[in-house]
Design a protein around this motif. Structure first.
Motif, PDB file in Angstrom:
ATOM      1  N   THR A  36     -36.561  -0.881 -89.770  1.00  0.00           N
ATOM      2  CA  THR A  36     -35.116  -0.799 -89.572  1.00  0.00           C
ATOM      3  C   THR A  36     -34.708  -1.504 -88.292  1.00  0.00           C
ATOM      4  O   THR A  36     -33.718  -2.251 -88.254  1.00  0.00           O
ATOM      5  N   ARG A  37     -35.470  -1.260 -87.208  1.00  0.00           N
ATOM      6  CA  ARG A  37     -35.135  -1.913 -85.939  1.00  0.00           C
ATOM      7  C   ARG A  37     -35.270  -3.424 -86.047  1.00  0.00           C
ATOM      8  O   ARG A  37     -34.489  -4.177 -85.452  1.00  0.00           O
ATOM      9  N   ARG A  38     -36.243  -3.896 -86.798  1.00  0.00           N
ATOM     10  CA  ARG A  38     -36.408  -5.344 -86.930  1.00  0.00           C
ATOM     11  C   ARG A  38     -35.234  -5.959 -87.678  1.00  0.00           C
ATOM     12  O   ARG A  38     -34.715  -7.003 -87.281  1.00  0.00           O
ATOM     13  N   ILE A  39     -34.834  -5.323 -88.771  1.00  0.00           N
ATOM     14  CA  ILE A  39     -33.685  -5.841 -89.514  1.00  0.00           C
ATOM     15  C   ILE A  39     -32.448  -5.850 -88.637  1.00  0.00           C
ATOM     16  O   ILE A  39     -31.691  -6.832 -88.590  1.00  0.00           O
ATOM     17  N   ASN A  43     -30.459  -9.320 -87.292  1.00  0.00           N
ATOM     18  CA  ASN A  43     -29.063  -9.538 -87.639  1.00  0.00           C
ATOM     19  C   ASN A  43     -28.178  -9.617 -86.405  1.00  0.00           C
ATOM     20  O   ASN A  43     -27.256 -10.436 -86.335  1.00  0.00           O
ATOM     21  N   VAL A  44     -28.459  -8.756 -85.416  1.00  0.00           N
ATOM     22  CA  VAL A  44     -27.656  -8.792 -84.179  1.00  0.00           C
ATOM     23  C   VAL A  44     -27.931 -10.081 -83.418  1.00  0.00           C
ATOM     24  O   VAL A  44     -27.006 -10.704 -82.859  1.00  0.00           O
ATOM     25  N   THR A 262     -21.944  -5.626 -88.634  1.00  0.00           N
ATOM     26  CA  THR A 262     -23.341  -6.051 -88.789  1.00  0.00           C
ATOM     27  C   THR A 262     -24.291  -4.868 -88.700  1.00  0.00           C
ATOM     28  O   THR A 262     -25.248  -4.762 -89.486  1.00  0.00           O
ATOM     29  N   VAL A 263     -24.040  -3.968 -87.754  1.00  0.00           N
ATOM     30  CA  VAL A 263     -24.909  -2.798 -87.608  1.00  0.00           C
ATOM     31  C   VAL A 263     -24.850  -1.925 -88.858  1.00  0.00           C
ATOM     32  O   VAL A 263     -25.876  -1.476 -89.380  1.00  0.00           O
TER      33      VAL A 263
END
Length: 555
Positions: A36-39, A43-44, A262-263
């Motif tokens: 999840t953190r990688r996605i 994106n950020v 985005t988040v």
């Protein structure tokens, strides 16, 4: 005779590896997975990189600075013309000079409109007028514009500090010289003023001690092409900084909205990927460590994507695992049953032969013991072969095998080794069609030898066994047909069971282990094919033999 075996509990040993109720270490690691953190990070970053480039605004700021300098230059030319027209006096020798008192009042009136600071230097570089200084009864007074009172709230102050921190990270280019102002100013203190005294327009950029930008333009004051002095106009860069700040704040507002979207979208995307994968991993872990078969893999096949494919494959893999375990248990039970029979016969014969004194009966019992030992040897050899098939098939590489040549060779070997009165082999092969399959040749030969041996054992003396092959679309059909009594009703599938022992009348008991056809089907299925049996009938419907057929993928 039915033989049953206790089913071992799956994961019985693994269940003791961890404390009851505690999640397995593997699952703890997966719960800390950074998918999840990688996605979210990717994106950020994809959003932040172009925003960072927009926040730089180097070209935009440079254009604002140039516009401000052009405005100062225009004002300076207008002011210098006004000073040359109203503040010039002719000296005794006929030379024209600037009149200090007149020029001071003119300068103050001019800058009241423009709000810029004006300084006028005479031909000798002496400061004769400064819009920020007045001459009063007590001497020279300096005028300084005080900033408006700050009315920032706590949130505004925090936002300003955050903005300053972000702007501080942006590269500012080549550093500018620091502005210094002496108590007694001269034109020599300012290069642009010195250059204006030589008749040229000049400009300069500096920063004060607080880091604020200062712009200055020096214009020569001329009358009939005679340079009478230099007018230097200067202003701060607050308007430029405010314009850049407004643009940056607008970008940051858009970035904030885009970041929030985005988040949320990243969390939704991660939820549709990470959570199902995590559930599948937990379910697989429960299957591995659990007891019994009550654990199921979640079904996501309706998603119609890769996660659904993974779910379906894991479910099929789990079912195949249970099926393989069932097959192993059944095989173990069948092996125990089949080995127990000759062992029981051996024990009885050994116990009896020790009590007999008649040599004839002893020889008969010794023959029985020898038959049982040979039967055990065949059983163990066939059981070992059956247990190695899967492992060997998974390791060996398939190569193109010419089935026509293989059948020709087997037929020649049979004719060369057949005893008088044994069945003959007839080949039924097409003349031109290629008969090639990807296979492990040694294992395919083993299947065909088993099928031929089975046909020989059921064929009448002098009968004909037909070996044939032909193309059937993308498959190759290979068959072995005999002229025997056929397969009993309802036994077309049972003959492929392990240790099936339906043998021809008069055949010696124990000469076959009952694993030949079972191993043959196992090998054929490992090749991606199918092995089945059928009876052959004549026009009246009477059974006139049996045929076993292989269907294999053709090259």
């Amino acid at each position: 005779m039915a033989v049953t075996a206790d089913r071992p509990a799956l994961g019985g040993l693994a269940a003791t590896d961890s404390i009851a109720g505690a999640p397995p270490a593997g699952l703890r690691r997966r719960r800390r997975s950074s998918l999840t953190r990688r996605i979210l990070t990717l994106n950020v970053l994809a959003l932040a990189i172009p925003v960072a480039g927009l926040l730089y605004l180097g070209e935009y700021r440079s254009s604002l600075v140039q516009q401000q300098l052009d405005l100062l230059r225009t004002e300076g030319e207008l002011f210098s013309g006004a000073l040359a027209a109203s503040g010039v006096v002719t000296g005794p020798s006929g030379d024209e000079q600037l009149l200090p008192e007149t020029t001071r009042s003119t300068v103050r009136r001019l800058v009241d409109v423009s709000k810029t600071r004006a300084r006028l230097f005479d031909q000798d570089g002496v400061l004769i007028a400064d819009s920020s200084r007045l001459i009063g009864p007590g001497g020279q007074l300096e005028i300084e514009m005080l900033p408006p009172p700050k009315s920032d709230t706590l949130i505004t102050a925090l936002m300003r500090r955050l903005y300053d921190g972000i702007v501080g990270l942006i590269p500012q280019g080549k550093p500018l010289p620091v502005y210094h102002e002496r108590a007694e100013q001269k034109a020599a203190d300012y290069p642009e003023a010195q250059q204006a005294l030589s008749g040229e327009l000049a400009s300069a950029l500096r920063v004060d001690h607080s880091g604020s930008l200062m712009l200055s333009v020096a214009v020569p004051v001329q009358r009939y092409r005679q340079v009478l002095g230099a007018l230097m106009l200067s202003t701060d860069g607050d308007s430029i900084d405010a314009a850049v700040r407004d643009v940056r704040l607008s970008i940051l507002k858009v970035f904030g909205v885009a970041l929030g979207v985005t988040v949320l979208l990243s969390l939704y995307l991660a939820g549709t990927i990470a959570r199902p994968v995590h559930r599948l991993a937990e379910a697989a872990e429960r299957v591995r460590r659990g007891q019994g078969r009550q654990k199921e893999i979640p079904d996501f096949t309706r998603r119609g994507d890769e996660i659904g494919d993974l779910s379906g494959v894991l479910r099929e893999m789990t079912e195949a695992l249970w099926a393989r375990m069932d097959a192993i248990e059944r095989f173990a039970a069948d092996v125990a049953h089949e080995i127990k029979n000759p062992l029981s016969s051996l024990r009885s014969a050994v116990e009896t032969v020790a009590r007999l004194e008649d040599t004839t009966q002893q020889r008969r019992l010794m023959a029985i013991i020898l038959d049982d030992v040979q039967r055990l040897d065949r059983l163990i050899s066939d059981i070992s072969d059956a247990s190695r098939v899967d492992a060997e098939m998974s390791r060996a590489d398939k190569e193109p095998v010419d089935v026509g040549r293989l059948l020709h060779t087997l037929a020649e070997v049979h004719e060369a080794t057949a005893k008088p009165g044994a069945p003959r082999i007839a080949l039924d092969l097409p003349k031109a069609a290629p008969l090639v399959v990807p296979a492990i040749e040694s294992r395919l030969v083993q299947v065909m030898r088993n099928l031929i041996a089975n046909a020989v054992s059921f064929s009448p003396p002098g009968g004909i066994i037909t070996l044939g092959a032909r193309r059937d679309g993308r498959r190759l059909l290979i068959f072995v047909a005999d002229q025997g009594p056929g397969i009993p009703p309802g036994k077309l599938e049972a003959i492929f069971d392990r240790f099936y022992s339906e043998r021809p009348t008069g055949e010696k008991f124990g000469t076959h282990s009952g694993l030949g056809l079972s191993i043959s089907r196992q090998i054929v299925e490992a090749h991606g094919g199918r092995l089945f049996a059928e009876n052959l009938s004549d026009a009246s419907g009477a059974v006139r033999g049996a045929r076993l057929t292989l269907l294999l993928p053709a090259s």
